[in-house]
Design a protein around this motif. Structure first.
Motif, PDB file in Angstrom:
ATOM      1  N   LYS A 191       0.445  25.749   7.822  1.00 45.36           N
ATOM      2  CA  LYS A 191       0.567  24.686   6.832  1.00 45.36           C
ATOM      3  C   LYS A 191       0.156  23.381   7.490  1.00 45.36           C
ATOM      4  CE  LYS A 191       4.125  26.822   3.958  1.00 45.36           C
ATOM      5  NZ  LYS A 191       5.485  26.685   3.355  1.00 45.36           N
ATOM      6  N   PRO A 192      -0.468  22.455   6.747  1.00 46.39           N
ATOM      7  CA  PRO A 192      -1.060  21.256   7.351  1.00 46.39           C
ATOM      8  C   PRO A 192      -0.035  20.196   7.726  1.00 46.39           C
ATOM      9  CG  PRO A 192      -1.277  21.159   4.979  1.00 46.39           C
ATOM     10  CD  PRO A 192      -0.690  22.514   5.288  1.00 46.39           C
ATOM     11  N   TRP A 193      -0.487  19.231   8.512  1.00 45.25           N
ATOM     12  CA  TRP A 193       0.249  18.003   8.735  1.00 45.25           C
ATOM     13  C   TRP A 193       0.144  17.163   7.463  1.00 45.25           C
ATOM     14  CZ3 TRP A 193       2.871  17.034  13.279  1.00 45.25           C
ATOM     15  CH2 TRP A 193       2.553  17.833  14.379  1.00 45.25           C
ATOM     16  N   GLN A 194       1.274  16.647   6.985  1.00 42.72           N
ATOM     17  CA  GLN A 194       1.265  15.838   5.771  1.00 42.72           C
ATOM     18  C   GLN A 194       2.047  14.544   5.993  1.00 42.72           C
ATOM     19  OE1 GLN A 194       1.631  18.190   1.956  1.00 42.72           O
ATOM     20  NE2 GLN A 194       2.359  19.750   3.387  1.00 42.72           N
ATOM     21  N   THR A 195       1.508  13.466   5.457  1.00 42.59           N
ATOM     22  CA  THR A 195       2.095  12.139   5.655  1.00 42.59           C
ATOM     23  C   THR A 195       2.053  11.354   4.351  1.00 42.59           C
ATOM     24  OG1 THR A 195       1.125  12.146   7.885  1.00 42.59           O
ATOM     25  CG2 THR A 195       2.038  10.066   7.083  1.00 42.59           C
ATOM     26  N   GLY A 196       3.194  10.881   3.904  1.00 44.02           N
ATOM     27  CA  GLY A 196       3.257   9.924   2.810  1.00 44.02           C
ATOM     28  C   GLY A 196       3.777   8.610   3.352  1.00 44.02           C
ATOM     29  N   TYR A 197       3.151   7.492   2.999  1.00 45.32           N
ATOM     30  CA  TYR A 197       3.535   6.221   3.609  1.00 45.32           C
ATOM     31  C   TYR A 197       3.542   5.082   2.584  1.00 45.32           C
ATOM     32  CZ  TYR A 197      -1.596   5.877   3.802  1.00 45.32           C
ATOM     33  OH  TYR A 197      -2.934   5.880   3.479  1.00 45.32           O
ATOM     34  N   VAL A 198       4.383   4.086   2.862  1.00 43.72           N
ATOM     35  CA  VAL A 198       4.473   2.861   2.073  1.00 43.72           C
ATOM     36  C   VAL A 198       4.475   1.689   3.048  1.00 43.72           C
ATOM     37  CG1 VAL A 198       5.827   1.509   0.438  1.00 43.72           C
ATOM     38  CG2 VAL A 198       5.781   4.003   0.236  1.00 43.72           C
TER      39      VAL A 198
ATOM     40  N   THR B  29       0.840  -1.196   0.000  1.00 46.30           N
ATOM     41  CA  THR B  29       0.000   0.000   0.000  1.00 46.30           C
ATOM     42  C   THR B  29       0.873   1.243   0.000  1.00 46.30           C
ATOM     43  OG1 THR B  29      -1.786  -1.109   1.217  1.00 46.30           O
ATOM     44  CG2 THR B  29      -1.761   1.296   1.267  1.00 46.30           C
ATOM     45  N   ALA B  30       0.524   2.209  -0.833  1.00 44.58           N
ATOM     46  CA  ALA B  30       1.157   3.527  -0.825  1.00 44.58           C
ATOM     47  C   ALA B  30       0.055   4.567  -0.675  1.00 44.58           C
ATOM     48  CB  ALA B  30       1.945   3.764  -2.112  1.00 44.58           C
TER      49      ALA B  30
ATOM     50  N   ALA C 193       2.753  -2.961   7.850  1.00 50.81           N
ATOM     51  CA  ALA C 193       3.907  -2.360   8.513  1.00 50.81           C
ATOM     52  C   ALA C 193       4.811  -1.752   7.452  1.00 50.81           C
ATOM     53  CB  ALA C 193       4.672  -3.397   9.329  1.00 50.81           C
ATOM     54  N   GLY C 194       5.414  -0.616   7.786  1.00 50.77           N
ATOM     55  CA  GLY C 194       6.290   0.052   6.826  1.00 50.77           C
ATOM     56  C   GLY C 194       6.831   1.350   7.389  1.00 50.77           C
TER      57      GLY C 194
END
Length: 222
Positions: free
Chosen positions: A105-112, A78-79, A134-135
């Motif tokens: 400015k907002p909270w930003q999260t990119g995840y894999v 998942t990305a 998990a990642g």
């Protein structure tokens, strides 16, 4: 000779019928979008806390791939991206004479994430599933700048990579290779952030950034 020919034809027809009844294990590619609700201290607006997060309900999008290994087990990846605005109206009430200008400015999260999925069929074309993940995630913390008659109050941002875990449950159905689904998921992460205070020194603190996410999904059976 005729008997042998008839036996081979019967065997061939039986094998073809079995192949049609037992479809190969499916792989799905799903795109999901929905609201991301901050949990616990991630939504805190209490000035009694050190650097309260003031995270608002935001949005998240994600792309998920699963490959069934057995009828009840699948692996995948998942990305995704999550964005939670800063609650400006909670930090400073509208009409506050001391606030001349406020920018955030907002909270930003990119995840894999790597996924393991347990699934159960519902009818011929449906499925219920539970997925553990998990990642890692790349975090950009929220920032704030407030202009007052007595000077500027600022809160700097920070960028971090942090371990991330997820849990998802949902339903999906397939028709003519098109997949539609609904999901409820939880994301868990706790990055260590550094923020410059008003005196110019750097403070370090741990900020849980957990959220509950609800989404609609559309995809395709590959």
């Amino acid at each position: 000779m005729k008997k042998l020919l008839l036996l081979l034809i019967h065997f061939g027809c039986g094998t073809a019928a079995m192949s049609q009844d037992s479809a190969p294990f499916a792989s799905h590619l799903l795109f999901s979008v929905g609201p991301a609700l901050p949990l616990g201290s991630f939504s805190s607006t209490s000035f009694d806390r050190e650097y309260p997060a003031f995270a608002d309900v935001g949005t998240f999008i994600q792309l998920n791939y699963t490959q069934s290994l057995k009828p009840h087990i699948a692996l995948g990846a998942t990305a995704g991206y999550r964005r939670n605005p800063f609650l400006e109206e909670e930090f400073a009430a509208p009409g506050d004479e001391l606030v001349q200008e406020l920018k955030s400015k907002p909270w930003q999260t990119g995840y894999v994430l790597a996924d393991v999925q347990v699934q159960a069929p519902l009818g011929r074309n449906g499925m219920a599933f539970i997925r553990g993940s998990a990642g890692g995630a790349f975090i950009r913390a929220a920032s704030l700048q407030v202009q007052t008659p007595y000077g500027t109050i600022s809160r700097s941002s920070d960028k971090r990579v942090t371990p991330t875990f997820g849990a998802t449950t949902g339903l999906k159905g397939e028709q003519n290779r098109i997949v539609i689904g609904i999901e409820t998921s939880l994301l868990f992460m706790r990055p260590s952030l550094e923020v410059k205070n008003q005196q110019g020194a750097t403070d370090q603190f741990h900020q849980p950034m957990n959220s509950a996410n609800f989404s609609l999904s559309v995809g395709y059976r590959l």
